[in-house]
Write an enzyme that holds these catalytic residues in place. Structure first.
Site, PDB file in Angstrom:
ATOM      1  N   ARG A 232       2.730   5.198   2.199  1.00 32.82           N
ATOM      2  CA  ARG A 232       3.629   4.091   1.930  1.00 32.82           C
ATOM      3  C   ARG A 232       3.772   3.244   3.187  1.00 32.82           C
ATOM      4  NH1 ARG A 232       2.802   5.467  -2.460  1.00 32.82           N
ATOM      5  NH2 ARG A 232       4.225   5.899  -4.192  1.00 32.82           N
ATOM      6  N   GLU A 261       3.895  -6.177   1.119  1.00 33.07           N
ATOM      7  CA  GLU A 261       2.642  -6.414   0.403  1.00 33.07           C
ATOM      8  C   GLU A 261       2.843  -7.467  -0.676  1.00 33.07           C
ATOM      9  OE1 GLU A 261       1.194  -2.665  -1.054  1.00 33.07           O
ATOM     10  OE2 GLU A 261       0.920  -1.833   0.950  1.00 33.07           O
ATOM     11  N   HIS A 279      -4.358  -1.624  -0.044  1.00 35.30           N
ATOM     12  CA  HIS A 279      -3.704  -0.676  -0.955  1.00 35.30           C
ATOM     13  C   HIS A 279      -4.646  -0.234  -2.079  1.00 35.30           C
ATOM     14  CE1 HIS A 279       0.550   0.691  -2.246  1.00 35.30           C
ATOM     15  NE2 HIS A 279      -0.348   1.563  -2.623  1.00 35.30           N
TER      16      HIS A 279
END
Length: 531
Positions: A232, A261, A279
């Site tokens: 994370r 993000e 990601h």
């Protein structure tokens, strides 16, 4: 008889559609188009979505026959779970569909960083042949530190074993026996930082882990360490990591997640030894297919009246007694407070139910407590269904006790347990009045009367003048408002417990500063609303 209607609102793998084809009438619709979605739900028994379809209160109301909402993925940001629960609609997801992909991506980042593969590829593609510039390091014989031994952390550790590494791990919510399953040795965070050649992060994001690897921690790491974060964003401070790389203390980093993000600008971009990806941890064809297949199977089980392993919420419709149901949110909060007070995993936990509700089946309260116990300490979403499995995986002994008598309250629920050092932790709560107002009534033996709302602080210290004022001054200086405060003590000048309700999240650094300023024996924060 007509087959139940299942609405598929986004693209699913053919294997998932095959699971549904025989027993249900499958209808396809563009879930992102509300004018198409809402009419399609009118006679639907289930709807399957990914991330583009919003299943909110309006959508649920449009489907009076809906029994299941299935999200082909891990997160549930696009599904209003409370609204679904209120309507008796089961919500399912695919919590384990991407764990293999995520673990493998972390391994890939580690290898790419160790051998400078992306930079070497870019150089060669640009027409350069400069082998000496991209000399890397072997994994064999190195110490790999795993931060977090949940499901993904375990899979990562297992995949490291064949490389001949020495595995160490830090996770305060895991028993040492779990690490032993992969040949890892549990160590303190300090030992992991100072001895590991590679560090891979696999922790959930919480107030406790936010900024866990910041400037101070990175100043203590073993020189030449390489750090991987595919868990994370925000657990590793990007600016501090960039500074440590520029200073030469950290040799490289592989980063898949960022504090904000989408991320198109970061101090890490362009630094030597850094590999970044947008990601991609769950971005594999297999993970996407597994997610669709898993939720299709769950929908089939649910509509056939079978047990559904990946159910996120408790089924309505008589499964939980009406007298017991209002206590579920409170007991889940008791579990979260218990974990905060324990500051680690207990060896045993008992849920004690006293009063009138004890005549009913209160086993669901045990599930609610376990859900709370693990909510803030594991990466995956905790549900009433997987909470017992999480307890079993971590060696947590769980018990349930019921008593008809309750001296002070109509009903009282206590979550208490024993830590590995023999220390006992307990928290009790009750519901008050016709509107079921939640109250904490006891914390570690101290009588309290606190509503568990939004953000709580618990401070243990020696009773003396000036402590309350000092705590208030520290919070005031940080512009954090105190909504309520209460002090309970064993005796004058004895041990005391201060419980505070505040309007904002108290950063971990501030909590530590407050604890130091009053000489606290313990300091804990619980955030029911992390915003």
């Amino acid at each position: 008889m007509a087959k139940p209607v299942v609405v598929v609102a986004e693209e699913l793998a053919p294997s998932a559609l095959e699971v549904l084809a025989h027993d249900f009438e499958v209808r396809h619709v563009d879930g992102a188009d509300r004018t198409a979605l809402l009419p399609a739900l009118v006679d639907a028994a289930a709807v399957l979505v990914r991330s583009a379809t919003q299943v909110d209160a309006e959508a649920l109301a449009a489907g009076p026959q809906l029994r299941v909402v299935a999200r082909a993925g891990v997160g549930l940001d696009n599904v209003d779970v409370p609204a679904a629960t209120a309507r008796g609609v089961m919500v399912v997801n695919a919590p384990t569909s991407n764990i293999t992909s995520a673990a493998e991506h972390a391994v890939g980042l580690l290898l790419a960083v160790a051998r400078n593969i992306p930079a070497a590829n870019a150089s060669l593609q640009a027409g350069e042949w400069k082998r000496s510039r991209f000399t890397g390091v072997e994994l064999d014989g190195k110490i790999v530190g795993v931060l977090g031994l949940g499901r993904i952390g375990m899979l990562f550790a297992q995949r490291m074993v064949p490389f001949g590494v020495d595995l160490i791990a830090y996770d305060p919510y895991v028993q040492p026996g779990r690490a032993a399953l992969v040949g890892a040795r549990m160590v303190s965070l300090e030992e992991l930082l100072t001895t590991a050649d590679f560090i891979s992060v696999h922790l959930p994001k919480s107030q406790e882990t936010l900024g866990l690897l910041g400037a101070a921690e990175l100043a203590r790491v073993k020189p030449g360490v390489r750090i991987i974060n595919a868990a994370r964003g925000g657990i590793v401070d990007e600016a501090a990591l960039a500074g440590a790389i520029v200073a030469g203390r950290v040799a490289g980093a592989g980063v898949d997640v960022f504090g904000s993000e989408p991320c198109t600008a970061s101090p890490l971009f362009g630094l030597p030894g850094v590999v970044v990806t947008p990601h991609l941890g769950a971005s594999t064809a297999e993970a996407q297919d597994k997610a669709g297949l898993a939720v299709a199977r769950s929908v089939k089980l649910a509509l056939q009246g079978e047990f559904v392993p990946d159910a996120v919420n408790v089924q309505a419709g008589g499964v939980v007694a009406e007298e017991v149901r209002p206590a579920l949110p409170l007991v889940e909060k008791l579990g979260r407070v218990f974990t905060a007070l324990a500051a680690g995993l207990a060896q045993s936990v008992t849920i004690e139910v006293r009063g009138e509700i004890s005549v009913h089946d209160v086993s669901v309260l045990q599930l609610a407590a376990l859900k709370g116990v693990f909510t803030d300490v594991v990466a995956e979403q905790v549900t009433f269904v997987n909470a017992p499995l999480l307890a079993k995986e971590r060696g947590l002994d769980v018990g349930l006790a019921t008593y008809a008598d309750s001296e002070e309250f109509r009903n009282l629920v206590t979550v208490h347990g024993v830590l590995a050092n023999g220390h006992r932790v307990s928290v009790s709560g009750t519901l008050s009045g016709a509107t079921h107002v939640e109250k904490l009534t006891e914390v570690n033996g101290f009588d309290v009367d606190v509503r568990p709302e939004e953000h709580l602080l618990f401070l243990g210290y020696v009773d003396r003048p000036g402590v309350v004022g000092r705590v208030g001054a520290e919070l005031g200086a940080a512009n954090i408002n105190i909504a309520g405060a209460q002090v309970s003590r064993t005796r004058k000048g004895g041990t005391a417990l201060m419980a505070l309700c505040v309007d904002q999240v108290v950063p971990h650094e501030l909590l530590l500063r407050i604890a130091a300023s009053i000489g606290a024996t313990e300091a804990h924060a619980v955030d029911f609303d992390p915003q």
